[in-house]
Design a protein around this motif. Sequence first.
Motif, PDB file in Angstrom:
ATOM      1  N   PRO A  28       0.832  -1.207   0.000  1.00 21.53           N
ATOM      2  CA  PRO A  28       0.000   0.000   0.000  1.00 21.53           C
ATOM      3  C   PRO A  28       0.870   1.262   0.000  1.00 21.53           C
ATOM      4  N   GLY A  29       0.530   2.192  -0.871  1.00 30.92           N
ATOM      5  CA  GLY A  29       1.295   3.430  -0.989  1.00 30.92           C
ATOM      6  C   GLY A  29       2.377   3.392  -2.037  1.00 30.92           C
ATOM      7  N   ASP A  30       2.652   2.218  -2.622  1.00 33.62           N
ATOM      8  CA  ASP A  30       3.671   2.147  -3.669  1.00 33.62           C
ATOM      9  C   ASP A  30       3.203   2.788  -4.969  1.00 33.62           C
ATOM     10  N   LEU A  31       1.893   2.748  -5.233  1.00 39.33           N
ATOM     11  CA  LEU A  31       1.319   3.308  -6.457  1.00 39.33           C
ATOM     12  C   LEU A  31       0.198   4.257  -6.068  1.00 39.33           C
ATOM     13  N   THR A  32       0.354   5.563  -6.331  1.00 44.70           N
ATOM     14  CA  THR A  32      -0.669   6.551  -5.953  1.00 44.70           C
ATOM     15  C   THR A  32      -0.965   7.453  -7.134  1.00 44.70           C
ATOM     16  N   LEU A  33      -2.230   7.887  -7.234  1.00 45.27           N
ATOM     17  CA  LEU A  33      -2.684   8.788  -8.301  1.00 45.27           C
ATOM     18  C   LEU A  33      -3.584   9.845  -7.678  1.00 45.27           C
ATOM     19  N   THR A  34      -3.253  11.106  -7.906  1.00 44.50           N
ATOM     20  CA  THR A  34      -4.042  12.213  -7.370  1.00 44.50           C
ATOM     21  C   THR A  34      -4.426  13.159  -8.501  1.00 44.50           C
ATOM     22  N   VAL A  35      -5.603  13.780  -8.383  1.00 41.66           N
ATOM     23  CA  VAL A  35      -6.082  14.792  -9.326  1.00 41.66           C
ATOM     24  C   VAL A  35      -6.393  16.053  -8.524  1.00 41.66           C
ATOM     25  N   THR A  36      -5.731  17.151  -8.874  1.00 46.91           N
ATOM     26  CA  THR A  36      -5.875  18.399  -8.124  1.00 46.91           C
ATOM     27  C   THR A  36      -6.389  19.488  -9.058  1.00 46.91           C
ATOM     28  N   PRO A  37      -7.577  20.070  -8.786  1.00 45.92           N
ATOM     29  CA  PRO A  37      -8.057  21.185  -9.612  1.00 45.92           C
ATOM     30  C   PRO A  37      -7.345  22.480  -9.249  1.00 45.92           C
ATOM     31  N   GLU A  38      -6.976  23.248 -10.257  1.00 45.05           N
ATOM     32  CA  GLU A  38      -6.323  24.545 -10.057  1.00 45.05           C
ATOM     33  C   GLU A  38      -7.359  25.636 -10.317  1.00 45.05           C
ATOM     34  N   VAL A  49     -10.642  25.579 -15.892  1.00 43.23           N
ATOM     35  CA  VAL A  49     -10.011  25.073 -14.669  1.00 43.23           C
ATOM     36  C   VAL A  49      -9.052  23.968 -15.079  1.00 43.23           C
ATOM     37  N   LEU A  50      -7.825  24.014 -14.569  1.00 44.65           N
ATOM     38  CA  LEU A  50      -6.832  22.999 -14.886  1.00 44.65           C
ATOM     39  C   LEU A  50      -6.928  21.848 -13.890  1.00 44.65           C
ATOM     40  N   LEU A  51      -6.910  20.633 -14.409  1.00 45.02           N
ATOM     41  CA  LEU A  51      -6.828  19.431 -13.585  1.00 45.02           C
ATOM     42  C   LEU A  51      -5.418  18.868 -13.723  1.00 45.02           C
ATOM     43  N   ASN A  52      -4.663  18.897 -12.624  1.00 47.24           N
ATOM     44  CA  ASN A  52      -3.306  18.365 -12.613  1.00 47.24           C
ATOM     45  C   ASN A  52      -3.346  16.915 -12.128  1.00 47.24           C
ATOM     46  N   ILE A  53      -3.069  15.980 -13.030  1.00 51.67           N
ATOM     47  CA  ILE A  53      -3.080  14.552 -12.718  1.00 51.67           C
ATOM     48  C   ILE A  53      -1.651  14.130 -12.419  1.00 51.67           C
ATOM     49  N   HIS A  54      -1.417  13.605 -11.207  1.00 56.68           N
ATOM     50  CA  HIS A  54      -0.057  13.299 -10.755  1.00 56.68           C
ATOM     51  C   HIS A  54      -0.019  11.895 -10.176  1.00 56.68           C
ATOM     52  N   GLY A  55       0.851  11.075 -10.722  1.00 53.40           N
ATOM     53  CA  GLY A  55       1.045   9.720 -10.220  1.00 53.40           C
ATOM     54  C   GLY A  55       2.463   9.524  -9.734  1.00 53.40           C
ATOM     55  N   VAL A  56       2.624   8.765  -8.632  1.00 47.87           N
ATOM     56  CA  VAL A  56       3.947   8.423  -8.090  1.00 47.87           C
ATOM     57  C   VAL A  56       3.987   6.907  -7.949  1.00 47.87           C
ATOM     58  N   TYR A  57       4.967   6.273  -8.605  1.00 47.67           N
ATOM     59  CA  TYR A  57       5.020   4.821  -8.664  1.00 47.67           C
ATOM     60  C   TYR A  57       6.417   4.337  -8.287  1.00 47.67           C
ATOM     61  N   LYS A  58       6.469   3.501  -7.251  1.00 48.45           N
ATOM     62  CA  LYS A  58       7.747   2.913  -6.840  1.00 48.45           C
ATOM     63  C   LYS A  58       8.113   1.700  -7.700  1.00 48.45           C
ATOM     64  N   GLN A  59       7.123   1.039  -8.267  1.00 51.92           N
ATOM     65  CA  GLN A  59       7.369  -0.139  -9.086  1.00 51.92           C
ATOM     66  C   GLN A  59       7.704   0.258 -10.527  1.00 51.92           C
ATOM     67  N   PRO A  60       8.577  -0.500 -11.185  1.00 56.06           N
ATOM     68  CA  PRO A  60       8.825  -0.239 -12.620  1.00 56.06           C
ATOM     69  C   PRO A  60       7.552  -0.469 -13.428  1.00 56.06           C
ATOM     70  N   GLU A 118       6.439 -11.780 -12.373  1.00 55.58           N
ATOM     71  CA  GLU A 118       5.291 -11.970 -13.249  1.00 55.58           C
ATOM     72  C   GLU A 118       4.660 -10.621 -13.592  1.00 55.58           C
ATOM     73  N   ARG A 119       4.100 -10.553 -14.805  1.00 53.21           N
ATOM     74  CA  ARG A 119       3.396  -9.337 -15.226  1.00 53.21           C
ATOM     75  C   ARG A 119       2.032  -9.287 -14.553  1.00 53.21           C
ATOM     76  N   ARG A 120       1.699  -8.093 -14.062  1.00 55.20           N
ATOM     77  CA  ARG A 120       0.420  -7.920 -13.381  1.00 55.20           C
ATOM     78  C   ARG A 120      -0.174  -6.579 -13.758  1.00 55.20           C
ATOM     79  N   VAL A 121      -1.475  -6.564 -14.037  1.00 51.77           N
ATOM     80  CA  VAL A 121      -2.187  -5.336 -14.379  1.00 51.77           C
ATOM     81  C   VAL A 121      -2.864  -4.796 -13.126  1.00 51.77           C
ATOM     82  N   VAL A 122      -2.589  -3.528 -12.811  1.00 52.85           N
ATOM     83  CA  VAL A 122      -3.112  -2.898 -11.602  1.00 52.85           C
ATOM     84  C   VAL A 122      -3.818  -1.610 -12.009  1.00 52.85           C
ATOM     85  N   ASP A 123      -5.027  -1.375 -11.505  1.00 53.58           N
ATOM     86  CA  ASP A 123      -5.767  -0.135 -11.730  1.00 53.58           C
ATOM     87  C   ASP A 123      -5.584   0.778 -10.518  1.00 53.58           C
ATOM     88  N   ILE A 124      -5.002   1.944 -10.734  1.00 50.71           N
ATOM     89  CA  ILE A 124      -4.798   2.934  -9.681  1.00 50.71           C
ATOM     90  C   ILE A 124      -5.826   4.040  -9.905  1.00 50.71           C
TER      91      ILE A 124
END
Length: 405
Positions: free
Chosen positions: A11-21, A34-45, A113-119
Amino acid sequence: MATPAQAEIEPGDLTLTVTPERNGNAAPFAREMVLLNIHGVYKQPILLEEVVQPTLANFSWTQLGRDRWSRTKLKDGQSAIAFDRVIAVFPHHAGGFTIEPFTHRLTVNEGGERRVVDIRSEPIPFPVQPWTKETGGPDVAEPWWLPARDVTVTDSWSPDPETVKLGESTRRIVTIEAQGMVAEGLPPRPVMRTRGILTFAGPVTRETLITPSGPVARVTYQWDVRPGVPEIIPLDAIAIPWFDTVSRTMREAEIPARQIGGGLAASETDLAPPTTASPLVAAAAGLTAFGLGLALIGFGAGAGRMRLPARTRRALKRAAAAGDATAFRAQVGAAMQAEPDLARRWRENPGTAAGLAALDRAVYAPAGAGKPDLPGLARALSRAERFAVPPDRAEERLKPLDGSA
């Protein structure tokens, strides 16, 4: 040799946030960007990725620029991959809405193994306030609703309208730049009509410039103007009301008033009989003509020189002395539209091309941009340019309404 196994996703390795400006930290009005800034931070390759966007009902939207991937350091010192996307949304009408979650579908390597994850991002409440003032607003046809951080107007004529005589033409080019919006939101071509002139509307060009501080919209209107009467013709100013999204107040830009004409095609001075020149004056004129003919023979037929009008050169010098890069860029833009041959020569010259590029960075990317050499650039642009064949502008002029003489 055995390869080390990939760490499992925690938990916390893959995060996605959307911030309205939101402009001015206030709820927007309808059709306000209005700008929507979509920001993802991913520890996994990340092996593969796809952004699944919600339907965005009750909104128009457009993506600004390309997705950006970069390396980032977390607070605990770990390295991660950062993903950024910017979307501009425009609510259709007032009301209480919700921006549904965005989904970033990632294919990662977990345990070999390859795995598909929805964030998924969190839903965002998005209220749009109604316009309560008596006049204007986004829901009326007139005046045009123009919400922006700043609006500038540049007006250029070639030649100057005060010097145009009956039967001659002048070209007017008006450029409007609005910060914090896209070109589709700029107003249609204004009506330029008054008694005594003939106007021929030219093409309208629109473009959106993507800068680090947000989009900049630009529209250019063009008219060819001919006086139809020998009197001086006053052309009224054209007001452009716009909504300041920072101060949340209505403001007004203006296409300035000008005077057209003032010289008659056949004035009393033109009709007066020529005075007889004295023998000495006639001899001097003949000698001058002979010398000029020799100079032309030596210079070569077909050669010519072009230079910015004196008024434009003075305006560039004033803006350079004041260190005003924005005003300098506005004058350069108008000059490039009015004199495309000079503009092409500037772009072909490495020195002036580099100076213009530094100017654009200073105006449109102020964060971290160096200060351009405005006085040096003004001197370079004010120099006369020599052409092997003089640019022929005859075809740019409109034919007389009565046909050829």
